[in-house]
Design an enzyme around this catalytic site. Structure first.
Site, short mmCIF file in Angstrom:
data_model
loop_
_atom_site.label_atom_id
_atom_site.label_comp_id
_atom_site.label_asym_id
_atom_site.label_seq_id
_atom_site.Cartn_x
_atom_site.Cartn_y
_atom_site.Cartn_z
N HIS A 178 17.25 -23.98 -6.37
CA HIS A 178 18.67 -23.76 -6.49
C HIS A 178 19.40 -25.08 -6.69
O HIS A 178 18.86 -26.17 -6.46
CB HIS A 178 19.20 -23.05 -5.25
N GLU B 161 21.86 -26.55 -5.07
CA GLU B 161 22.10 -27.39 -3.91
C GLU B 161 20.87 -28.24 -3.56
O GLU B 161 21.00 -29.44 -3.28
CB GLU B 161 22.48 -26.53 -2.69
N CYS C 190 23.44 -19.79 -0.53
CA CYS C 190 22.74 -18.65 0.03
C CYS C 190 22.41 -18.90 1.50
O CYS C 190 22.28 -20.04 1.96
CB CYS C 190 21.47 -18.35 -0.76
N THR D 42 20.10 -3.97 -38.70
CA THR D 42 20.10 -5.43 -38.90
C THR D 42 18.68 -5.94 -39.07
O THR D 42 18.42 -6.84 -39.89
CB THR D 42 20.79 -6.12 -37.71
N GLU E 163 24.38 -9.03 -31.55
CA GLU E 163 24.49 -9.43 -32.95
C GLU E 163 23.99 -8.27 -33.80
O GLU E 163 22.79 -8.07 -33.93
CB GLU E 163 23.68 -10.70 -33.21
N LEU F 44 27.20 -0.55 -34.52
CA LEU F 44 26.87 -0.87 -33.14
C LEU F 44 28.09 -1.43 -32.42
O LEU F 44 28.36 -1.07 -31.27
CB LEU F 44 25.72 -1.88 -33.09
#
Length: 380
Positions: A62, A64, A87, A208, A308, A313
């Site tokens: 993470h 941190e 966390c 596509t 894309e 769509l």
């Protein structure tokens, strides 16, 4: 007479350093799924920047712990700026809140609380119980935009959907013959590839694939490994096993969504080519149920999904309320009314008030323009 009371840190100073953490978080976008792209900046007790970290590839370590490892002993008595609440639970790694405590951090500035049920205030409580000074909500809106995919997946069990379109000045994506031609120039296309690299997944449709035979990967030098997972809507499995989509497999996954009654032999051929084939129920209009598709994509850990595809769509997603952001790129070409429109029929009978989307970014790259819009955060 002197005072032992520590003067409050000016908000402008907190915002300055949180922006450093946010910049680190942005560099992690699209690379940390299923975990959120978090940034962390650490200042020493004397106010010097000693470390900047972000969530590592695939979500661990993470931010941190990355920053603390860089800071070393200089973290003692210092301040940590974190874009998301640390966390407080033990998973594959220990709690980041406890790591900050053990490093001797004296103050933590947090942009957003973590809505994950395993955290949701527990990290803040752990820090407070150990006497750490806290400031919460600094640059919260900017942090929300960076972690929109993570937040959408938790709140709505679907990804944050970014509809990307490339059109002419008059809103056309192709000439009437439908042949593949570049609408925008090289610099804008590089920008789009950068946005691909910042997305966990990419969704398109069979039309596509058949028209353009795309790879849907990131082809910017140095970012090839940051290509998104690819998802294709193909109800009757018309995707050729020889499609260029499969050239990147297994490095970049391909999932094809089809009808429940699709041809099993076609499914076997596509699986042999490297795809995962998954059947989906139909909606009331006889289409693949897009909400089921989105939920399934989210279950893979995908938080941000770039779309894309063609106008059909795009219209389906807009009608179903499944578009959260629109990245619209536009050239100065004029194609005319016989060209293929960027958005299919929406059946609109009036203009919404206020507009469904608001501008959050825009710019010019050579002769082309882009605009990034977002709808209100009440994810549908």
């Amino acid at each position: 007479m002197g005072s032992d009371v520590t003067p409050p840190v000016p908000l402008a100073e907190d915002r300055r350093w949180m922006r450093v953490a946010l910049a680190a978080a942005r560099r992690a976008e699209g690379r940390t799924a299923p975990n959120p792209p978090v940034g962390c900046a650490i200042l020493s007790s004397t106010g010097q920047l000693v470390a900047v970290g972000s969530t590592a590839r695939n979500g661990r370590p993470h931010a941190e712990t990355e920053a603390l490892a860089m800071a070393g002993a200089a973290a003692e008595g210092g301040t940590a700026y974190v874009t998301l609440e640390p966390c407080a639970h033990t998973g594959q790694t220990g709690p980041c809140a406890l790591a900050l405590v053990n490093a001797g951090i004296a103050r933590v500035v947090i942009a957003l609380r973590d809505p994950d049920e395993r955290v949701n205030g527990r990290g803040i409580e752990m820090l407070a119980e150990h006497g750490i000074s806290l400031q919460i909500g600094v640059e919260a809106e900017a942090a929300r935009q960076v972690m929109g995919g993570f937040l959408a997946r938790l709140a709505a069990e679907r990804p944050l959907v970014i509809l990307k379109m490339a059109s002419s000045l008059d809103g056309r994506i192709a000439l009437s013959d439908g042949a593949k031609r570049w609408i925008t120039g090289p610099l804008m296309r590089r920008y789009v590839h950068l946005q691909r690299s910042r997305s966990d997944g990419l969704l398109s449709a069979i039309g596509t694939v058949l028209a353009d035979d795309p790879e849907f990967t990131c082809r910017l030098a140095g970012l090839e490994d940051d290509s998104p997972s690819r998802f294709i809507l193909d109800a009757t499995l018309r995707t050729p096993p020889t499609a260029r989509l499969f050239e990147a497999v297994p490095d970049v996954g391909v999932t094809i969504f089809c009808r429940e009654d699709c041809d099993p032999q076609k499914a076997v051929a596509l699986r042999n080519a490297g795809a995962e084939v998954q059947s989906v129920r139909l909606d009331g209009q006889g289409r693949l149920d897009l909400r089921v598709v989105m939920r399934t994509i989210a279950e893979t850990g995908c938080g941000s999904l770039m779309v894309e595809g063609g106008g059909k769509l795009a219209a389906s997603l807009l009608q179903d309320g499944l578009v959260d952001r629109i990245l619209w790129t536009q050239s100065q070409h004029l194609i005319g009314g016989d060209g293929i429109p960027a958005i299919g029929d929406l059946g609109a009978t009036g203009l919404p008030d206020p507009a469904a989307f608001t501008v959050i970014d825009d710019g010019i790259l050579d002769d082309d323009r882009f605009i990034l819009l977002e709808r209100p955060a009440d994810i549908g």
